[in-house]
Design an enzyme around this catalytic site. Structure first.
Site, PDB file in Angstrom:
ATOM      1  N   GLU A  66       0.118  -1.122   0.107  1.00  0.00           N
ATOM      2  CA  GLU A  66      -0.119  -0.039   0.016  1.00  0.00           C
ATOM      3  C   GLU A  66       0.759   1.053  -0.123  1.00  0.00           C
ATOM      4  OE1 GLU A  66      -3.566   0.805   1.930  1.00  0.00           O
ATOM      5  OE2 GLU A  66      -4.777  -1.523   1.961  1.00  0.00           O
ATOM      6  N   HIS A  85      -2.312  -1.246   9.945  1.00  0.00           N
ATOM      7  CA  HIS A  85      -1.799  -2.748  10.449  1.00  0.00           C
ATOM      8  C   HIS A  85      -0.667  -3.046  11.472  1.00  0.00           C
ATOM      9  CE1 HIS A  85      -3.625  -5.152   6.577  1.00  0.00           C
ATOM     10  NE2 HIS A  85      -4.375  -3.917   6.502  1.00  0.00           N
TER      11      HIS A  85
END
Lengths: 448, 448
Positions: A49, A272
């Site tokens: 990402e 995360h």
């Protein structure tokens, strides 16, 4: 007896949640990530990402000393988001784009625009050839009704095949990334069984991190609690998977994850948690068969391999049926759009004598514009779903071929009446094969 | 001294020109092709442009005895058109879709809809592992002004990398297909140099076929003579390329092509000529380094490898600039479309008092519909070109990395002032690397 040499390798993986202007505190978090990587000096950092190339270039500049070798994988409209930072020279790189990756009209999910893929870099680590893979599979969004399951299963199958076919001469295989799958989910089982990759969390000697190794935790201020339900504490969807070869044994000595909050910082690195695995590589000075691990043998019993592929095939078949329905809806949209478009043309002569009827003209104009939009959308959606059906059908055929060859290895026969791609119909004698093949039942009606 | 075993393998390749309802005499030609394959009993038949799955299934049924093992590669909207028919068991299969493949709006060319790709099947041939690749690259259409050259170059580069990364444990590598490139074209040179694959036509002991091995001949009634100009007799764009390993030596004993007309038939098999290579495989009973051919060494001098990649990089960079211009045009289309769409809204209050003005209403309706079509098209083209820019940029980065590593192997240095992906900036001392990296000139302005 051959000599052994040991090497330690620290591998890092993080989904950076780096959507510029949308992810909270994006720029500050990239600074924190750069600081962490520069300080911790991992051998390999696998990032996901990193959507903006500008952010990649910021990291590249900042880590020029600690991680002089980098590669950024470009794909899709926005990018693949995948980046590798390494202390060891990157000798080669290859990207494999997944054939299925959600739908462009699901803009709020956005996966389609990301061009999800698996990136491979080949590193030379103290004379050993390490094939390092980084990937990010399609997100789940709703576990109870997971419409993306067939797409993620296809991605997992393509990931498996890509790793299997490209790692034949690797001394060491590492896969890091956000798989968006729980440890016991179908795709994860498929991946472990068919590649022989082992979960470094499951076999680490020591672990310091979140309970049960979870990487998307409820305590993280960036995660939405409702997205984690029914898993109150969180879920484990990020992994570092490892595999040796017949020349190198690999084991995970220690593993750690971040735990949400970062000391002296106002927020965590990402939504995360990051993972760090310290690997011990035991290198045999001579390649010997039977020593270490064998690439061709994943260590999983053949029956289990067949079963897990069968399970995946069912999911892909269901995805096929689901996409066929969507394709039909696209055709309906196209047909209605055409009708709307033709309506003004057919009613114009009737309206013409009453040229004062302004409202009707505007209405017909609107109808025409709406029709045009529907025709264009219908045609595009038809093309999209046709492509997706091709990909699903291709995956199903590939799984069928794998099953047939596993059964051949097992010494067994194909299921009665089932014709395989790449394999013969065992029950048909040669002289009847031509005529009978036409009437063979196929599970998805691909026969004409 | 180790024992040698010899095996003969006959490989066939044909672009079938199988566009249902468009290609002339399609069904009859498929019957002729099936008859040929059934009669000739080649070990492996590599077919391209089998666009319809129904035609593949017809061949599969007809060849069930002669070629019991088959695989069909599905991709894109129509399919990849690639099919393999084999006497030897297909143990595995993998498809790699090229990231660039023309433009969807060039419907009359149609390549985009075909989902061009390279298909790999792994065969077991008398105990040897044969990696057999089949592909079909983007057509040229106009040699004098070849707007697809960057796309074909990217495809050639991806083909090279796919073969290199997947053939490490192959005893034998075969690539067959329609490359749409002449023998001395950039892509063909790149392919031969970077994979070590050898042209079976160039090294066959005996040849029976068209003059100069041409496969698109002027004498074929299906080919348009003007498409071949300035090559009056025809061009050679279909190939069977071969490569051995350190356990197997491969050479081409004989080769043949069809020559247009087929005896007792009203027309040729296709608009392309078919190729058949008879290969002699000399198998060493023990794998020995230095015997046979080495996978890692392509036999091309490093300087030549660097030069041919540099040439390809220039083409990709030009493609990048060309696509940037297209992206700008898409943005203009989007902007003009938005203006057309807003015009009715902004002029409506002005028109309202004169509600008898029917013509203006209709005109504005039309303008709105046109605006909507322009906005949709502009947005879609913008997405398309952005994706293509990502693919071109990714290829350029991959070529840069390859160049850097070739130069490293050569013991040379990177060009002055050039920063490589995957490699460090050799002239920058560590303490200045961070600051200086920002000001490094990059050829395409990727730095922010």
């Amino acid at each position: 007896m051959s000599a052994q040499r040991s090497v330690r390798l620290r591998v890092f993986s993080l989904n950076c949640w780096g959507i510029r202007y949308l992810s909270r505190s994006c720029a500050q978090r990239y600074e924190m990530i750069a600081e962490l990587l520069d300080r911790e000096q991992h051998d390999i950092a696998l990032l996901q990402e990193v959507w903006s190339e500008k952010d990649y270039l910021f990291l590249k500049r900042t880590l020029a000393t600690s991680h002089p070798f980098t590669h950024y994988f470009r794909s899709g409209v926005i990018g693949s988001g995948l980046a590798v930072f390494s202390k060891h020279r990157i000798q080669d790189a290859l990207l494999y784009r997944y054939s299925l990756n959600g739908y462009p009209y699901m803009i709020h999910h956005g996966d389609w625009f990301g061009g999800k893929a698996v990136g491979l870099v080949i590193l030379s680590v103290c004379g050993m050839r390490a094939n390092v893979y980084v990937t990010h599979l399609h997100a789940e969004y709703c576990r109870a009704e997971d419409t993306y399951l067939p797409h993620r299963t296809v991605q997992a199958w393509e990931l498996i095949n890509f790793i299997r076919h490209t790692s034949a001469d690797a001394d060491l295989v590492i896969l890091g990334g956000d798989l968006n799958m729980h440890p016991q989910d179908l795709g994860t089982r498929l991946l472990r069984a068919h590649t022989g990759l082992r979960d470094s969390y499951a076999e680490t000697d020591t672990f310091d991190g979140c309970e049960d190794g979870i990487t998307l935790i409820a305590d993280n201020p960036f995660t939405k609690k409702k997205d984690l339900l029914p898993f109150e504490k969180g879920i484990r969807i990020d992994y570092i998977l490892i595999k040796g070869s017949n020349s190198v044994c690999v084991k995970c000595e220690s593993m750690s994850t971040t735990k949400g909050a970062v000391p002296d910082k106002p927020f965590p690195y990402s939504d995360h948690e990051s993972l760090t695995s310290q690997l011990l590589l035991l290198q045999q000075s001579d390649r010997m068969d039977g020593v270490g691990e064998r690439h061709t043998d994943t260590g999983t019993p053949l029956r289990e391999l067949v079963d897990v592929v069968s399970e995946a095939r069912c999911v892909v078949k269901e995805g096929f049926r689901q996409t066929e329905r969507l394709q039909l809806m696209a055709m309906c949209l196209l047909a209605v759009g055409l009708a709307f478009l033709l309506l003004p043309v057919t009613t114009l002569p009737w309206l013409y004598p009453h040229s004062h009827c302004v409202v009707s003209y505007s209405f017909l104009g609107l109808l025409g514009a709406l029709g045009l939009a529907m025709v264009l959308s219908g045609a595009l959606l038809y093309v999209l779903f046709t492509t997706q059906l091709k990909a699903l059908r291709g995956t199903e055929a590939s799984m069928k071929l794998a099953t047939a060859n596993l059964q051949e290895r097992e010494g067994g026969c194909l299921e009665e009446g089932e014709e395989d791609e790449g394999g013969r119909v065992p029950s048909s004698p040669p002289h009847t094969a031509r005529g009978e093949a036409r009437s063979q039942p196929t599970p998805l009606g691909y026969e004409d």
